[in-house]
Design an enzyme around this catalytic site. Structure first.
Site, short mmCIF file in Angstrom:
data_model
loop_
_atom_site.label_atom_id
_atom_site.label_comp_id
_atom_site.label_asym_id
_atom_site.label_seq_id
_atom_site.Cartn_x
_atom_site.Cartn_y
_atom_site.Cartn_z
N GLY A 79 -7.99 3.11 11.09
CA GLY A 79 -8.65 1.87 10.67
C GLY A 79 -8.66 1.65 9.17
O GLY A 79 -9.35 0.75 8.67
N THR A 80 -7.84 2.43 8.44
CA THR A 80 -7.80 2.28 6.97
C THR A 80 -7.33 0.88 6.55
O THR A 80 -7.91 0.26 5.67
CB THR A 80 -6.84 3.35 6.38
OG1 THR A 80 -7.30 4.61 6.83
CG2 THR A 80 -6.80 3.34 4.88
N GLY A 81 -6.27 0.39 7.23
CA GLY A 81 -5.71 -0.92 6.87
C GLY A 81 -6.70 -2.05 7.15
O GLY A 81 -6.86 -2.96 6.33
N CYS A 82 -7.39 -1.97 8.29
CA CYS A 82 -8.36 -3.02 8.67
C CYS A 82 -9.50 -3.02 7.64
O CYS A 82 -9.96 -4.08 7.19
CB CYS A 82 -8.98 -2.74 10.03
SG CYS A 82 -7.81 -2.26 11.29
N THR A 137 -8.22 8.83 9.29
CA THR A 137 -7.74 7.64 8.58
C THR A 137 -7.60 6.44 9.51
O THR A 137 -7.03 5.42 9.12
CB THR A 137 -6.37 7.92 7.93
OG1 THR A 137 -5.49 8.35 8.98
CG2 THR A 137 -6.45 8.98 6.86
N LYS A 168 0.84 -1.20 0.00
CA LYS A 168 0.00 0.00 0.00
C LYS A 168 0.87 1.25 0.00
O LYS A 168 1.81 1.36 0.79
CB LYS A 168 -0.91 -0.01 1.23
CG LYS A 168 -1.84 -1.23 1.25
CD LYS A 168 -2.69 -1.26 2.48
CE LYS A 168 -1.91 -1.52 3.73
NZ LYS A 168 -2.72 -1.83 4.91
N1 PLP Z 1 -6.47 -1.17 17.04
C1 PLP Z 1 -6.79 -2.36 16.55
C2 PLP Z 1 -7.57 -3.29 17.42
C3 PLP Z 1 -6.38 -2.67 15.29
O1 PLP Z 1 -6.65 -3.87 14.78
C4 PLP Z 1 -5.64 -1.74 14.52
C5 PLP Z 1 -5.22 -1.96 13.17
O2 PLP Z 1 -5.35 -2.90 12.53
C6 PLP Z 1 -5.33 -0.56 15.04
C7 PLP Z 1 -5.76 -0.27 16.32
C8 PLP Z 1 -4.50 0.41 14.31
O3 PLP Z 1 -5.22 1.22 13.52
P1 PLP Z 1 -4.54 2.57 13.07
O4 PLP Z 1 -3.15 2.23 12.67
O5 PLP Z 1 -5.37 3.02 11.95
O6 PLP Z 1 -4.57 3.48 14.26
#
Ligand code: PLP
Length: 280
Positions: free
Chosen positions: A217-220, A215, A183
């Site tokens: 939770g973008t990856g999830c 942004t 990505k």
């Molecule tokens: N918290 C949980 C439970 C997650 O699974 C993730 C990412 O996959 C995050 C936080 C991190 O998200 P971000 O990098 O967008 O803050």
């Protein structure tokens, strides 16, 4: 009348109390796209708009029980894997995946939150790289995660240019990774360029770079959208393209669907989640 067949995705991930990332993002994404999400929770996190305040890994027995219950009953079309905080839980997930080798697996390479909190410990990372990643149909690292997975030192860090990415394929193959979506969100390019690397193709997918704040939770969201779209189409490129289009909308309209804050925080520092249901 016969029941409609709904693509059913199992998400194995952590809970985010702010509901922007993790299990909550996966649930919203999969349901918004017409699927059904089953959930196995690996960790409970305490988060708000300021960041991650606490992380509690679940007891290994309850993770195992959730996976036995779900995999023992449902016809699961794809599995999405998010946060796995420690090596004990990692071994449990690996053992279950090995018992169900025909289910496609989509791995979001979650290691550190964007606010800097460690979401996977060092011992788990080693097992993640050597044992879990080879079981994935697709892994979806961003550029910093790719540097960690390939053990690239800070001074030689990959920035995400075309030439660098092309040279990476043999290194990913050496790790027995079947397919990778790199990505480009963190790259230096003006566009947001992702690369899909498989045995058969190296495909560059460009989209406009959105300069937005919400942004979290973008990856999830992207990885669960890919899992669901793959369950529908059985084509990696179509799944990735459809998921990216969904993510673009959810990001573009994120500001229109945020929970109300209590205190007058410095609003420019706060990162909210996406608008999965596209409500305006
Ligand atoms: N918290 C949980 C439970 C997650 O699974 C993730 C990412 O996959 C995050 C936080 C991190 O998200 P971000 O990098 O967008 O803050």
């Amino acid at each position: 009348m016969k029941n409609k067949i709904i693509p059913t995705i199992l998400t194995i991930a952590g809970s985010d109390s702010s509901a922007g990332a993790g299990i909550q993002a996966d649930l919203k994404t999969i349901h918004a796209l017409g699927g059904y999400a089953l959930t196995a929770i690996t960790a409970i996190t305490a988060q708000n708009r300021l960041g991650v305040h606490a992380v509690h890994a679940v007891d290994p027995t309850i993770l195992s029980d959730q996976l036995n219950a779900l995999l023992g009953d449902y016809q699961i079309d794809a599995i999405k894997i998010g946060m796995i905080p420690n090596s004990q839980l990692m071994h449990i997930v690996i053992a279950h995946l090995k018992q169900h080798p025909n289910i496609p697996v989509f791995i979001d390479t979650v290691m550190i939150s964007s606010s800097g909190q460690t979401l996977m410990d060092r011992k788990a990372l080693e097992i993640f790289i050597t044992e879990l990643l080879p079981l994935g149909t697709l892994i979806t690292p961003n550029i910093p995660e790719l540097n960690t997975l390939l053990e690239i030192s800070q001074k030689n860090s990959i920035l995400g240019t075309d030439t660098e990415i092309k040279a990476l394929y043999p290194r990913l193959k050496r790790l027995n990774i079947k397919a990778t979506l790199i990505k480009g969100g963190h790259s230096i390019d003006k566009l947001a360029i992702d690369y899909l690397l498989t045995d058969h193709a190296r495909i560059k997918i460009s989209s406009q770079r959105l300069n937005i704040q919400n942004t979290h939770g973008t990856g999830c969201t992207l990885s669960s959208a890919i899992a669901l779209e793959y369950a529908k189409t059985a084509c990696l490129l179509t799944a990735v393209s459809n998921a990216k289009a969904f993510l673009f909308q959810a990001l573009q309209h994120a500001h229109t669907h945020q929970p109300t804050g209590k205190k007058a925080q410095n609003i420019t520092l706060l990162k909210g989640g996406l608008n999965h249901l596209n409500r305006r």
